[in-house]
Design an enzyme around this catalytic site. Structure first.
Site, PDB file in Angstrom:
ATOM      1  N   ILE A  37      -4.509  17.697 -32.308  1.00  0.00           N
ATOM      2  CA  ILE A  37      -3.113  17.330 -32.586  1.00  0.00           C
ATOM      3  C   ILE A  37      -2.151  18.435 -32.177  1.00  0.00           C
ATOM      4  O   ILE A  37      -0.947  18.319 -32.403  1.00  0.00           O
ATOM      5  CB  ILE A  37      -2.901  16.978 -34.077  1.00  0.00           C
ATOM      6  CG1 ILE A  37      -3.394  18.115 -34.971  1.00  0.00           C
ATOM      7  CG2 ILE A  37      -3.592  15.668 -34.422  1.00  0.00           C
ATOM      8  CD1 ILE A  37      -3.155  17.873 -36.472  1.00  0.00           C
ATOM      9  N   VAL A  73      -1.850  22.306 -29.468  1.00  0.00           N
ATOM     10  CA  VAL A  73      -2.475  23.361 -28.693  1.00  0.00           C
ATOM     11  C   VAL A  73      -1.585  24.588 -28.738  1.00  0.00           C
ATOM     12  O   VAL A  73      -0.361  24.487 -28.568  1.00  0.00           O
ATOM     13  CB  VAL A  73      -2.688  22.930 -27.228  1.00  0.00           C
ATOM     14  CG1 VAL A  73      -3.293  24.079 -26.421  1.00  0.00           C
ATOM     15  CG2 VAL A  73      -3.584  21.713 -27.153  1.00  0.00           C
ATOM     16  N   GLY A  74      -2.172  25.737 -28.984  1.00  0.00           N
ATOM     17  CA  GLY A  74      -1.438  27.004 -28.958  1.00  0.00           C
ATOM     18  C   GLY A  74      -2.222  28.010 -28.150  1.00  0.00           C
ATOM     19  O   GLY A  74      -3.338  27.748 -27.699  1.00  0.00           O
ATOM     20  N   GLY A  75      -1.628  29.180 -27.960  1.00  0.00           N
ATOM     21  CA  GLY A  75      -2.281  30.194 -27.164  1.00  0.00           C
ATOM     22  C   GLY A  75      -3.578  30.667 -27.771  1.00  0.00           C
ATOM     23  O   GLY A  75      -4.471  31.135 -27.069  1.00  0.00           O
ATOM     24  N   THR A 110      -6.904  25.509 -30.469  1.00  0.00           N
ATOM     25  CA  THR A 110      -6.486  24.121 -30.658  1.00  0.00           C
ATOM     26  C   THR A 110      -6.520  23.760 -32.135  1.00  0.00           C
ATOM     27  O   THR A 110      -7.422  24.173 -32.856  1.00  0.00           O
ATOM     28  CB  THR A 110      -7.434  23.175 -29.880  1.00  0.00           C
ATOM     29  OG1 THR A 110      -7.429  23.552 -28.499  1.00  0.00           O
ATOM     30  CG2 THR A 110      -6.988  21.730 -30.009  1.00  0.00           C
ATOM     31  N   VAL A 111      -5.537  22.979 -32.568  1.00  0.00           N
ATOM     32  CA  VAL A 111      -5.513  22.466 -33.934  1.00  0.00           C
ATOM     33  C   VAL A 111      -6.005  21.025 -33.918  1.00  0.00           C
ATOM     34  O   VAL A 111      -5.527  20.205 -33.129  1.00  0.00           O
ATOM     35  CB  VAL A 111      -4.102  22.533 -34.534  1.00  0.00           C
ATOM     36  CG1 VAL A 111      -4.091  21.933 -35.938  1.00  0.00           C
ATOM     37  CG2 VAL A 111      -3.612  23.972 -34.589  1.00  0.00           C
ATOM     38  N   ASP A 114       8.074  36.358 -40.039  1.00  0.00           N
ATOM     39  CA  ASP A 114       8.510  35.378 -39.037  1.00  0.00           C
ATOM     40  C   ASP A 114       9.030  34.115 -39.710  1.00  0.00           C
ATOM     41  O   ASP A 114       8.645  32.996 -39.364  1.00  0.00           O
ATOM     42  CB  ASP A 114       7.372  35.044 -38.075  1.00  0.00           C
ATOM     43  CG  ASP A 114       7.884  34.398 -36.781  1.00  0.00           C
ATOM     44  OD1 ASP A 114       9.071  34.611 -36.450  1.00  0.00           O
ATOM     45  OD2 ASP A 114       7.108  33.693 -36.115  1.00  0.00           O
TER      46      ASP A 114
END
Length: 447
Positions: free
Chosen positions: A15, A17-19, A22-23, A127
């Site tokens: 569901i 995608v990040g660096g 994957t989630v 953050d």
């Protein structure tokens, strides 16, 4: 048949995608409940160190979303956390513009409650911004906010992963003293909370550099006064704790929250479910946004027992239990599904999890395996690890690589700020690069 990670987590569909990886929407076989599973690649020591630190950021508060378990299997590592489908506060503001004062106050109050808990535990988030505030899909009922992405959070007194003179965070939300290289402190999280509240009330993104614009002439009342206090340039002039800020907001929070909330032009504000339908759902009780009898979001959930192949470290103050709204229940209208809306499809889905996907590799540090292109040199940086106040780290230069086509990436979709400059191949074969656009980050076609 779905892949099973470490004999416990059944990976159903990606569901986001990040660096850092994957989630997935996953099924926790031990707890017999759905979860979000962030799968990280164990190819970098720095990413692994951040992974170990993040899995320990488990703080028991209804407005905090942190990992409740983790596992390792061959060359992969996994973080398990609650599945939250209502998008982010950033998405909410983009959809509806300026939020009503009382509605914005509700979100700010929940954020301050979350910050109070993590600060009391000696943790600094570093953050805080609307993109890192996820929402339960409560429809038109009371909103439920979840502070997430502890990828660059630190505990007071623990070693930091950055060279002295390197600033971590998102431009526009960084306190002036953070930009000047000051030691991280709770007042910097509170400054970011003030900028976030300003964004909720104005519908505008903060300037990346400089101070916020002058408040509107009609900006009066407790929440506007608090925004002014939280965004003072001198940290000594800000509230000294999240509890003190929450007390200043109390006169607004005692007023009833009118629901459904309406925008200035009369549009109903709805936190609808952004998750896509699950094809061939193997678990009838698994959350499915198109199922009329789906389990409502915000259902009480129990923590993971010890033992088995999954190494579950304990939270700061006990295992995570109920992750429902601040009042302890699911809330009227929890899990309401919206079948229309301004944002649909995969673009909205990635916005839901981009904050989660980025957590494992989010530090703008010399350990950053994804280039660290958002590192901001401080005004008084002495120049590097050889200086007197340098931190224990070794610079690693990594050139972004183009990998095989990723079905979870398309032009225009959000990407994590920690992977700015990374080049990927989108689902349609187009080469894309993660670029900053204002205070957000999106995949853009490489010309």
């Amino acid at each position: 048949m779905a892949d099973v990670f470490a004999g416990r987590f059944e990976l159903l569909d990606p569901i986001g995608v990040g660096g850092a990886g994957t989630v997935w929407r996953a099924w926790d076989r031990r707890l017999e409940r759905p979860c979000a599973a962030k799968v990280l690649r164990q190819r970098d020591a720095g990413a692994l160190l951040r992974f170990v630190r993040e899995q320990g950021r488990r703080l028991d508060h209804p407005n905090v979303l942190s990992p409740y378990g983790w596992a390792a299997d061959d060359d992969l590592a996994l973080l398990a956390m609650d599945l939250v489908g209502g998008g982010s506060v950033d998405t909410l503001v983009a959809d509806f513009g300026p939020l009503p004062v009382r509605f914005a106050g509700e979100l700010l109050g929940q954020l301050l409650g979350a910050l109070g808990t993590i600060h009391s535990a000696g943790v600094l988030h570093r953050d805080v911004k609307p993109a890192n505030l996820l929402l339960e899909a409560t429809g038109t009922a009371r909103p439920v906010l979840r502070l997430t992405d502890f990828g660059i959070a630190i505990a007071l007194g623990e070693p930091r992963l950055t060279v002295h003179g390197t600033v971590v965070g998102t431009p526009g939300y960084l306190a002036p003293e953070a930009l000047a290289g000051a030691t991280p402190a709770p007042s910097q999280d509170l400054y970011a909370a003030g900028v976030t509240a300003w964004q909720l009330l104005t519908g505008s993104e903060p300037p990346e550099h400089g101070t916020l614009p002058a408040l509107p002439s009609d900006a009066t009342g407790p929440i506007w006064d608090l925004v002014t206090q939280l965004t003072q340039l001198d940290p000594a002039d800000r509230p000294q704790s999240a509890a003190e800020a929450l007390e200043a907001l109390a006169p607004l929070l005692v007023e009833p929250l009118e629901l459904p909330a309406l925008t200035a032009d009369g549009e109903t504000i709805e936190v609808f479910d952004h998750l896509p339908p699950l094809t061939n759902n193997p678990h009838p009780t698994l959350h499915d946004p198109l199922a009329e009898d789906a389990t409502p979001v915000g259902e009480a959930q129990t923590g993971a027992p010890a033992g088995g192949v999954v190494a579950d470290g304990g939270p700061v103050d006990g295992e995570v239990a109920d992750r429902g709204p601040a009042d302890g229940g699911a809330g009227d209208g929890a899990g309401v599904r919206r079948r229309g809306g301004r944002r649909t499809g995969v673009i909205a889905v990635v916005a839901v999890v981009v904050a989660v996907a980025g957590g494992g590799g989010a530090a703008l540090a010399v350990f950053d395996p994804f280039g660290g292109k958002d590192a901001v040199p401080s005004e008084n940086s002495p120049g590097g690890p050889g200086s007197e106040a340098s931190e224990t780290a070794t610079t690693v230069e990594v050139t972004p690589a183009t990998r095989s086509a990723d079905p979870g990436i398309r032009v225009g979709q959000p990407c994590g700020w920690q992977v700015v400059g990374s080049v990927e191949t989108a689902a349609d074969g187009i080469r894309v690069e993660c670029r900053q656009q204002g205070s957000s980050y999106r995949w853009a076609k490489v010309s």
